[in-house]
Write a protein that holds these residues in place. Structure first.
Motif, PDB file in Angstrom:
ATOM      1  N   UNK A  26       0.917  -1.201   0.016  1.00  0.00           N
ATOM      2  CA  UNK A  26      -0.125   0.288  -0.077  1.00  0.00           C
ATOM      3  C   UNK A  26       0.786   1.360   0.147  1.00  0.00           C
ATOM      4  N   UNK A  27       0.753   2.114  -0.899  1.00  0.00           N
ATOM      5  CA  UNK A  27       1.387   3.298  -1.042  1.00  0.00           C
ATOM      6  C   UNK A  27       0.695   4.509  -0.528  1.00  0.00           C
ATOM      7  N   UNK A  28       1.206   6.008  -0.968  1.00  0.00           N
ATOM      8  CA  UNK A  28       0.576   7.109  -0.561  1.00  0.00           C
ATOM      9  C   UNK A  28      -0.642   7.350  -1.513  1.00  0.00           C
ATOM     10  N   UNK A  29      -0.446   7.066  -2.702  1.00  0.00           N
ATOM     11  CA  UNK A  29      -1.572   7.114  -3.770  1.00  0.00           C
ATOM     12  C   UNK A  29      -2.944   6.369  -3.237  1.00  0.00           C
ATOM     13  N   UNK A  30      -2.829   5.157  -2.724  1.00  0.00           N
ATOM     14  CA  UNK A  30      -3.945   4.432  -2.010  1.00  0.00           C
ATOM     15  C   UNK A  30      -4.616   5.210  -1.081  1.00  0.00           C
ATOM     16  N   UNK A  31      -3.761   5.715  -0.136  1.00  0.00           N
ATOM     17  CA  UNK A  31      -4.091   6.490   0.725  1.00  0.00           C
ATOM     18  C   UNK A  31      -4.957   7.609   0.356  1.00  0.00           C
ATOM     19  N   UNK A  32      -4.609   8.422  -0.613  1.00  0.00           N
ATOM     20  CA  UNK A  32      -5.202   9.686  -1.224  1.00  0.00           C
ATOM     21  C   UNK A  32      -6.572   9.037  -1.745  1.00  0.00           C
ATOM     22  N   UNK A  33      -6.586   7.712  -2.526  1.00  0.00           N
ATOM     23  CA  UNK A  33      -7.754   7.412  -3.095  1.00  0.00           C
ATOM     24  C   UNK A  33      -8.798   6.929  -1.900  1.00  0.00           C
ATOM     25  N   UNK A  34      -8.427   6.517  -1.006  1.00  0.00           N
ATOM     26  CA  UNK A  34      -9.428   5.992   0.021  1.00  0.00           C
ATOM     27  C   UNK A  34      -9.823   7.301   0.930  1.00  0.00           C
ATOM     28  N   UNK A  35      -9.125   8.296   0.924  1.00  0.00           N
ATOM     29  CA  UNK A  35      -9.597   9.557   1.812  1.00  0.00           C
ATOM     30  C   UNK A  35     -10.717  10.212   0.617  1.00  0.00           C
ATOM     31  N   UNK A  36     -10.299  10.112  -0.542  1.00  0.00           N
ATOM     32  CA  UNK A  36     -11.160  10.700  -1.491  1.00  0.00           C
ATOM     33  C   UNK A  36     -12.485  10.152  -1.629  1.00  0.00           C
ATOM     34  N   UNK A  37     -12.412   8.672  -1.504  1.00  0.00           N
ATOM     35  CA  UNK A  37     -13.699   7.889  -1.392  1.00  0.00           C
ATOM     36  C   UNK A  37     -14.564   8.217  -0.099  1.00  0.00           C
TER      37      UNK A  37
END
Length: 126
Positions: A26-37
């Motif tokens: 899991x990377x930072x882009x995954x975190x960004x996507x989860x926060x967006x959702x």
């Protein structure tokens, strides 16, 4: 979302059969996507999330008041630590609302409570 590493697959034997479990990083882009959702869920149903999120802190304040009222102040930290472990369980209602919204189903505040009657509720509690 998560990056799949095909060279790092854990293989275990389950009931005599080899089962492969892919390892994902899991990377930072995954975190960004989860926060967006999560933000999209909140924008779609802000009142539902606020009502469910208010219950947990209110119960914490009630617990704190009970400890102060009965002269068991040394138990405050153990109770607070144990109460924090209940947090993910308290969020099950929010998970249900998000799941229903993701599937395109009608979302109602009572759907967060209906998860308590689910057949798998015992396994979630365990």
């Amino acid at each position: 979302m998560a990056t799949l590493y095909s060279d790092k697959i854990v293989k275990r034997h389950l009931f005599g059969e080899a089962v492969s479990y892919p390892i994902r990083k899991i990377g930072l882009l995954d975190l960004k996507e989860v926060l967006r959702l999560g933000w999209e869920d909140f924008q779609a149903m802000p009142s539902h999330a606020i009502v469910v999120c208010v219950i947990y802190p209110v119960l914490g304040l009630v617990l704190f008041r009970m400890v102060l009222g009965y002269s068991v102040l040394p138990l405050l930290f153990p109770l607070a630590a144990g109460f924090a472990l209940i947090g993910p369980f308290a969020a099950i209602g929010l998970y249900e609302l998000s799941r229903r919204r993701e599937r395109g189903e009608e979302v109602d505040a009572w759907d967060a409570v209906k998860v308590l009657r689910a057949p798998s509720f015992g396994a979630m509690l365990e």
